[in-house]
Design an enzyme around this catalytic site. Sequence first.
Site, PDB file in Angstrom:
ATOM      1  N   ALA A 112      42.215  30.338  27.476  1.00 42.57           N
ATOM      2  CA  ALA A 112      42.120  30.405  28.936  1.00 42.57           C
ATOM      3  C   ALA A 112      43.434  30.381  29.713  1.00 42.57           C
ATOM      4  O   ALA A 112      43.454  30.768  30.876  1.00 42.57           O
ATOM      5  CB  ALA A 112      41.223  29.279  29.436  1.00 42.57           C
ATOM      6  N   ALA A 113      44.535  29.867  29.119  1.00 41.78           N
ATOM      7  CA  ALA A 113      45.765  29.740  29.921  1.00 41.78           C
ATOM      8  C   ALA A 113      46.417  31.110  30.160  1.00 41.78           C
ATOM      9  O   ALA A 113      46.332  31.973  29.293  1.00 41.78           O
ATOM     10  CB  ALA A 113      46.754  28.826  29.193  1.00 41.78           C
ATOM     11  N   PRO A 114      47.027  31.331  31.326  1.00 37.33           N
ATOM     12  CA  PRO A 114      47.275  30.352  32.389  1.00 37.33           C
ATOM     13  C   PRO A 114      46.106  30.112  33.343  1.00 37.33           C
ATOM     14  O   PRO A 114      46.235  29.297  34.251  1.00 37.33           O
ATOM     15  CB  PRO A 114      48.457  30.974  33.141  1.00 37.33           C
ATOM     16  N   GLY A 115      44.982  30.824  33.162  1.00 36.96           N
ATOM     17  CA  GLY A 115      43.802  30.490  33.945  1.00 36.96           C
ATOM     18  C   GLY A 115      43.325  31.565  34.896  1.00 36.96           C
ATOM     19  O   GLY A 115      42.443  31.317  35.719  1.00 36.96           O
ATOM     20  N   LYS A 117      41.510  34.245  34.403  1.00 41.51           N
ATOM     21  CA  LYS A 117      40.095  34.614  34.279  1.00 41.51           C
ATOM     22  C   LYS A 117      39.208  33.401  34.524  1.00 41.51           C
ATOM     23  O   LYS A 117      38.133  33.515  35.109  1.00 41.51           O
ATOM     24  CB  LYS A 117      39.846  35.265  32.929  1.00 41.51           C
ATOM     25  N   GLU A 135      42.463  25.870  25.987  1.00 40.35           N
ATOM     26  CA  GLU A 135      43.730  26.492  25.599  1.00 40.35           C
ATOM     27  C   GLU A 135      44.343  25.674  24.464  1.00 40.35           C
ATOM     28  O   GLU A 135      44.531  24.471  24.603  1.00 40.35           O
ATOM     29  CB  GLU A 135      44.683  26.553  26.804  1.00 40.35           C
ATOM     30  N   ASP A 180      39.373  35.951  25.511  1.00 38.67           N
ATOM     31  CA  ASP A 180      40.470  36.811  25.999  1.00 38.67           C
ATOM     32  C   ASP A 180      41.602  36.580  25.001  1.00 38.67           C
ATOM     33  O   ASP A 180      42.488  35.760  25.206  1.00 38.67           O
ATOM     34  CB  ASP A 180      40.844  36.381  27.422  1.00 38.67           C
ATOM     35  N   CYS A 233      44.698  42.775  25.922  1.00 41.27           N
ATOM     36  CA  CYS A 233      45.532  43.669  26.739  1.00 41.27           C
ATOM     37  C   CYS A 233      46.345  44.546  25.790  1.00 41.27           C
ATOM     38  O   CYS A 233      47.556  44.665  25.932  1.00 41.27           O
ATOM     39  CB  CYS A 233      46.397  42.888  27.710  1.00 41.27           C
TER      40      CYS A 233
HETATM   41  N1  SAM Z   1      42.651  34.285  29.644  1.00 40.75           N
HETATM   42  C1  SAM Z   1      44.000  34.022  30.094  1.00 40.75           C
HETATM   43  C2  SAM Z   1      44.125  34.375  31.547  1.00 40.75           C
HETATM   44  O1  SAM Z   1      43.391  35.240  32.034  1.00 40.75           O
HETATM   45  O2  SAM Z   1      44.963  33.772  32.235  1.00 40.75           O
HETATM   46  C3  SAM Z   1      45.027  34.736  29.223  1.00 40.75           C
HETATM   47  C4  SAM Z   1      44.893  34.390  27.776  1.00 40.75           C
HETATM   48  S1  SAM Z   1      46.122  35.055  26.733  1.00 40.75           S
HETATM   49  C5  SAM Z   1      45.672  36.719  26.632  1.00 40.75           C
HETATM   50  C6  SAM Z   1      45.642  34.417  25.182  1.00 40.75           C
HETATM   51  C7  SAM Z   1      45.757  32.923  25.038  1.00 40.75           C
HETATM   52  O3  SAM Z   1      45.387  32.571  23.695  1.00 40.75           O
HETATM   53  C8  SAM Z   1      47.153  32.376  25.255  1.00 40.75           C
HETATM   54  O4  SAM Z   1      47.139  31.393  26.265  1.00 40.75           O
HETATM   55  C9  SAM Z   1      47.530  31.764  23.915  1.00 40.75           C
HETATM   56  O5  SAM Z   1      48.292  30.576  24.022  1.00 40.75           O
HETATM   57  C10 SAM Z   1      46.184  31.489  23.286  1.00 40.75           C
HETATM   58  N2  SAM Z   1      46.249  31.391  21.809  1.00 40.75           N
HETATM   59  C11 SAM Z   1      47.318  31.573  21.007  1.00 40.75           C
HETATM   60  N3  SAM Z   1      47.002  31.341  19.716  1.00 40.75           N
HETATM   61  C12 SAM Z   1      45.712  31.005  19.697  1.00 40.75           C
HETATM   62  C13 SAM Z   1      44.809  30.611  18.674  1.00 40.75           C
HETATM   63  N4  SAM Z   1      45.196  30.559  17.398  1.00 40.75           N
HETATM   64  N5  SAM Z   1      43.551  30.316  19.014  1.00 40.75           N
HETATM   65  C14 SAM Z   1      43.159  30.367  20.315  1.00 40.75           C
HETATM   66  N6  SAM Z   1      43.968  30.728  21.336  1.00 40.75           N
HETATM   67  C15 SAM Z   1      45.223  31.034  21.031  1.00 40.75           C
END
Ligand code: SAM
Length: 256
Positions: A112-115, A117, A135, A180, A233
């Site tokens: 979810a980070a940075p948030g 969505k 996250e 995501d 993305c």
């Molecule tokens: N949904 C967020 C938004 O809209 O602001 C963006 C998410 S970003 C595409 C993917 C996220 O997955 C990152 O924050 C990352 O730290 C996290 N991530 C990295 N490794 C991961 C793992 N092994 N399992 C789950 N999440 C992970």
Amino acid sequence: MIELPQAFMQRMQQRLGPEAPAFFACYDQPPRRGLRVNPLRLSVADFLRISPVALEPGGILPEGFLLPPDAPPLGNHPYHLAGMFYLQEPSAMAPIGALEVEPGLRVLDLCAAPGGKSGGIAARLAGQGLLVANEVVPGRAKTLRFTLERLGVANGVVTCARPDVLCEALPGYFHRVLVDAPCSGEGMFRKEPAALAQHCEALVKQCAELGADILDSAAAALAPGGELVYSTCTFAPEEDEGQVAAFLQRELRVAL
Ligand code: SAM
């Protein structure tokens, strides 16, 4: 024009055929930025009356807009700090709409980070139901918490857990789950030089494997009849349509 990775160019050329030149030409254009009005703070109509810039339609969601190309940076604008809007590219808004969230549902945003969505999901819950925004990276979970606080989300919980641990603890609990996924970022080449610098085929493979694990975890947390949205993305088929097809095959095998 930015220098694209060779393997990426070859793959896109092969996939897009006659449309490839138009695709590559877009890298000569500056990226369009957008914002999403936060209806937890004020209505779209009210925001349009006080907006610091002239917004253009085209933000995918009813509360989404394009910024004019010459818009100043808005990250420190008082309205942004007050959570009235979230800076978000139009394409990043698409998964929020696809999730079909209604007030009262229980929703899990697993990466979810940075948030960005999570904020859109919370707006659709309108204070009813529950948002669990997870996250796995602790520093990023902190940013996620600040985002949801700034946006005024009252029915949200921020967790910092591995997807498998969280989803095994809450089997079949959520009406909607968003994955995501962390991805190879091919859609970010214009916006984030780091995405371009670190791109390689090994990263695509690694992200595809990680995405598959996260998807399998996510399925366990989904209530019967619930909906799971998977988004990235990137353009790599192993991380996108190939990922989804392989996931559905695995789920089918489990069901049989
Ligand atoms: N949904 C967020 C938004 O809209 O602001 C963006 C998410 S970003 C595409 C993917 C996220 O997955 C990152 O924050 C990352 O730290 C996290 N991530 C990295 N490794 C991961 C793992 N092994 N399992 C789950 N999440 C992970």
